[in-house]
Write a protein that holds these residues in place. Structure first.
Motif, PDB file in Angstrom:
ATOM      1  N   UNK A  25       0.835  -1.200   0.000  1.00 50.15           N
ATOM      2  CA  UNK A  25       0.000   0.000   0.000  1.00 50.15           C
ATOM      3  C   UNK A  25       0.869   1.249   0.000  1.00 50.15           C
ATOM      4  N   UNK A  26       1.855   1.286   0.894  1.00 53.83           N
ATOM      5  CA  UNK A  26       2.709   2.471   0.996  1.00 53.83           C
ATOM      6  C   UNK A  26       3.474   2.720  -0.302  1.00 53.83           C
ATOM      7  N   UNK A  27       3.991   1.659  -0.927  1.00 53.21           N
ATOM      8  CA  UNK A  27       4.732   1.823  -2.184  1.00 53.21           C
ATOM      9  C   UNK A  27       3.823   2.347  -3.291  1.00 53.21           C
ATOM     10  N   UNK A  28       2.602   1.841  -3.363  1.00 51.59           N
ATOM     11  CA  UNK A  28       1.665   2.289  -4.397  1.00 51.59           C
ATOM     12  C   UNK A  28       1.307   3.766  -4.198  1.00 51.59           C
ATOM     13  N   UNK A  29       1.010   4.139  -2.961  1.00 52.04           N
ATOM     14  CA  UNK A  29       0.678   5.534  -2.662  1.00 52.04           C
ATOM     15  C   UNK A  29       1.890   6.428  -2.922  1.00 52.04           C
ATOM     16  N   UNK A  30       3.065   5.972  -2.516  1.00 49.46           N
ATOM     17  CA  UNK A  30       4.298   6.749  -2.704  1.00 49.46           C
ATOM     18  C   UNK A  30       4.514   7.075  -4.191  1.00 49.46           C
ATOM     19  N   UNK A  31       4.392   6.064  -5.041  1.00 49.75           N
ATOM     20  CA  UNK A  31       4.597   6.281  -6.484  1.00 49.75           C
ATOM     21  C   UNK A  31       3.584   7.293  -7.027  1.00 49.75           C
ATOM     22  N   UNK A  32       2.336   7.147  -6.626  1.00 50.84           N
ATOM     23  CA  UNK A  32       1.293   8.044  -7.134  1.00 50.84           C
ATOM     24  C   UNK A  32       1.509   9.485  -6.664  1.00 50.84           C
ATOM     25  N   UNK A  33       1.826   9.661  -5.387  1.00 49.26           N
ATOM     26  CA  UNK A  33       2.024  11.012  -4.852  1.00 49.26           C
ATOM     27  C   UNK A  33       3.280  11.666  -5.425  1.00 49.26           C
ATOM     28  N   UNK A  34       4.354  10.889  -5.569  1.00 49.24           N
ATOM     29  CA  UNK A  34       5.585  11.444  -6.138  1.00 49.24           C
ATOM     30  C   UNK A  34       5.362  11.878  -7.583  1.00 49.24           C
ATOM     31  N   UNK A  35       4.725  11.000  -8.358  1.00 52.31           N
ATOM     32  CA  UNK A  35       4.507  11.299  -9.773  1.00 52.31           C
ATOM     33  C   UNK A  35       3.567  12.484  -9.979  1.00 52.31           C
ATOM     34  N   UNK A  36       2.519  12.552  -9.182  1.00 49.46           N
ATOM     35  CA  UNK A  36       1.515  13.586  -9.400  1.00 49.46           C
ATOM     36  C   UNK A  36       1.734  14.894  -8.673  1.00 49.46           C
ATOM     37  N   UNK A  37       2.491  14.833  -7.547  1.00 49.51           N
ATOM     38  CA  UNK A  37       2.550  16.034  -6.700  1.00 49.51           C
ATOM     39  C   UNK A  37       3.909  16.311  -6.078  1.00 49.51           C
ATOM     40  N   UNK A  38       4.905  15.463  -6.339  1.00 50.29           N
ATOM     41  CA  UNK A  38       6.223  15.676  -5.759  1.00 50.29           C
ATOM     42  C   UNK A  38       6.248  15.512  -4.249  1.00 50.29           C
ATOM     43  N   UNK A  39       5.327  14.704  -3.722  1.00 45.43           N
ATOM     44  CA  UNK A  39       5.239  14.463  -2.280  1.00 45.43           C
ATOM     45  C   UNK A  39       5.524  12.999  -1.978  1.00 45.43           C
ATOM     46  N   UNK A  40       6.181  12.752  -0.855  1.00 44.08           N
ATOM     47  CA  UNK A  40       6.296  11.383  -0.371  1.00 44.08           C
ATOM     48  C   UNK A  40       5.033  11.060   0.426  1.00 44.08           C
ATOM     49  N   UNK A  41       4.835   9.796   0.697  1.00 41.43           N
ATOM     50  CA  UNK A  41       3.684   9.391   1.508  1.00 41.43           C
ATOM     51  C   UNK A  41       3.786   9.987   2.909  1.00 41.43           C
ATOM     52  N   UNK A  42       4.984  10.065   3.466  1.00 41.97           N
ATOM     53  CA  UNK A  42       5.173  10.655   4.806  1.00 41.97           C
ATOM     54  C   UNK A  42       4.893  12.153   4.791  1.00 41.97           C
ATOM     55  N   UNK A  43       5.331  12.829   3.731  1.00 43.65           N
ATOM     56  CA  UNK A  43       5.058  14.265   3.630  1.00 43.65           C
ATOM     57  C   UNK A  43       3.558  14.515   3.547  1.00 43.65           C
ATOM     58  N   UNK A  44       2.874  13.717   2.744  1.00 40.33           N
ATOM     59  CA  UNK A  44       1.424  13.836   2.639  1.00 40.33           C
ATOM     60  C   UNK A  44       0.786  13.608   4.007  1.00 40.33           C
ATOM     61  N   UNK A  45       1.210  12.555   4.696  1.00 38.35           N
ATOM     62  CA  UNK A  45       0.641  12.245   6.018  1.00 38.35           C
ATOM     63  C   UNK A  45       0.841  13.394   6.993  1.00 38.35           C
ATOM     64  N   UNK A  46       2.029  13.971   6.977  1.00 36.75           N
ATOM     65  CA  UNK A  46       2.314  15.083   7.892  1.00 36.75           C
ATOM     66  C   UNK A  46       1.426  16.286   7.565  1.00 36.75           C
ATOM     67  N   UNK A  47       1.315  16.637   6.294  1.00 35.29           N
ATOM     68  CA  UNK A  47       0.436  17.749   5.911  1.00 35.29           C
ATOM     69  C   UNK A  47      -1.008  17.460   6.322  1.00 35.29           C
ATOM     70  N   UNK A  48      -1.440  16.226   6.120  1.00 39.74           N
ATOM     71  CA  UNK A  48      -2.800  15.842   6.467  1.00 39.74           C
ATOM     72  C   UNK A  48      -3.044  15.956   7.974  1.00 39.74           C
ATOM     73  N   UNK A  49      -2.139  15.420   8.776  1.00 38.41           N
ATOM     74  CA  UNK A  49      -2.288  15.480  10.236  1.00 38.41           C
ATOM     75  C   UNK A  49      -2.313  16.930  10.708  1.00 38.41           C
ATOM     76  N   UNK A  50      -1.373  17.726  10.231  1.00 42.82           N
ATOM     77  CA  UNK A  50      -1.298  19.119  10.686  1.00 42.82           C
ATOM     78  C   UNK A  50      -2.471  19.953  10.178  1.00 42.82           C
ATOM     79  N   UNK A  51      -3.029  19.601   9.039  1.00 42.46           N
ATOM     80  CA  UNK A  51      -4.171  20.367   8.515  1.00 42.46           C
ATOM     81  C   UNK A  51      -5.412  20.183   9.376  1.00 42.46           C
ATOM     82  N   UNK A  52      -5.434  19.163  10.188  1.00 39.47           N
ATOM     83  CA  UNK A  52      -6.601  18.881  11.036  1.00 39.47           C
ATOM     84  C   UNK A  52      -6.529  19.582  12.400  1.00 39.47           C
ATOM     85  N   UNK A  53      -5.441  20.322  12.637  1.00 40.31           N
ATOM     86  CA  UNK A  53      -5.335  21.097  13.872  1.00 40.31           C
ATOM     87  C   UNK A  53      -6.354  22.233  13.855  1.00 40.31           C
TER      88      UNK A  53
END
Length: 162
Positions: A25-53
Motif C-alpha cells: 500500500x505504501x509503495x503504491x501511494x508513494x509512487x502516485x504522490x511522487x509522480x503527481x505532486x512531488x510528495x512522499x507518503x510521509x510528507x502527505x501524512x504530515x500535511x494531512x495530520x497538521x491540517x486537522x489542527x
C-alpha cells in the motif's frame, strides 16, 4: 513454546502478511504522490495530520503527537517538518502560552497541495487495497482495514493513553 510451535508459526505468518500489505500500500501511494505532486507518503501524512489542527484547547499537537500520528521518531519528524518548511508548505511558531513549545502549521501553499494530492492518495489507496484483496493471504487483512472506524485512529491527547 518452541521455535517450531504452530502458534508461533501462525503468528509470524500473520505478521509477515500484515507487513506485506503495508509495504504494498505504501509503495503504491508513494509512487502516485511522487509522480503527481512531488510528495512522499510521509510528507502527505504530515500535511494531512497538521491540517486537522484547530485553534483553542487541544487544537495544536505537540511534536511527539505528530511523530506518533505519522509513525516516525521525533527526530525524523523534525527533519520532515524542516524539509516541508523549506518548501514553504509549513511554518513554525512559538506557543503563545509556553515559550518552550513550538507549533507547526500548514501554509496556504501546503493546504493547496494537500487538496490537490488528496484524491491521488485516496485513489492509490483504493487501488492498492483492491489489488491486495485478490491475494487470498491478504484478503482478510484488507477486510479488516476497510472495517476500521476512523475515530479509533484519533491522535491521543497529550499524556493520554493510546
Amino acid at each position: 513454546m518452541t521455535a517450531t510451535d504452530p502458534a508461533l508459526t501462525a503468528l509470524a505468518q500473520g505478521w509477515c502478511a500484515l507487513a506485506l500489505l503495508h509495504g504494498r500500500i505504501e509503495a503504491h501511494i508513494e509512487r502516485a504522490l511522487q509522480a503527481g505532486h512531488g510528495l512522499s507518503a510521509r510528507e502527505y501524512s504530515l500535511l494531512d495530520v497538521l491540517s486537522r489542527q484547530h485553534d483553542g484547547d487541544g487544537g495544536h499537537l505537540q511534536m511527539k503527537q505528530v511523530a506518533d500520528a505519522v509513525v516516525l521518531s521525533q527526530s525524523a519528524t523534525t527533519r520532515l517538518v524542516t524539509r516541508l518548511e523549506d518548501r514553504g508548505l509549513l511554518t513554525r511558531y512559538l506557543c503563545p502560552t509556553d515559550r518552550r513549545g513550538i507549533y507547526t502549521n500548514v501554509t496556504e501553499a501546503g493546504l493547496s497541495l494537500l487538496r490537490e494530492a488528496r484524491p491521488t492518495n485516496d485513489t492509490a489507496l483504493r487501488e492498492a487495497l483492491d489489488e491486495a484483496a485478490l491475494n487470498p493471504e491478504l484478503a482478510p487483512l484488507v477486510r479488516v482495514v476497510e472495517s476500521v472506524n476512523s475515530t479509533a485512529l484519533a491522535v491521543p491527547a497529550a499524556g493520554g493513553a493510546a
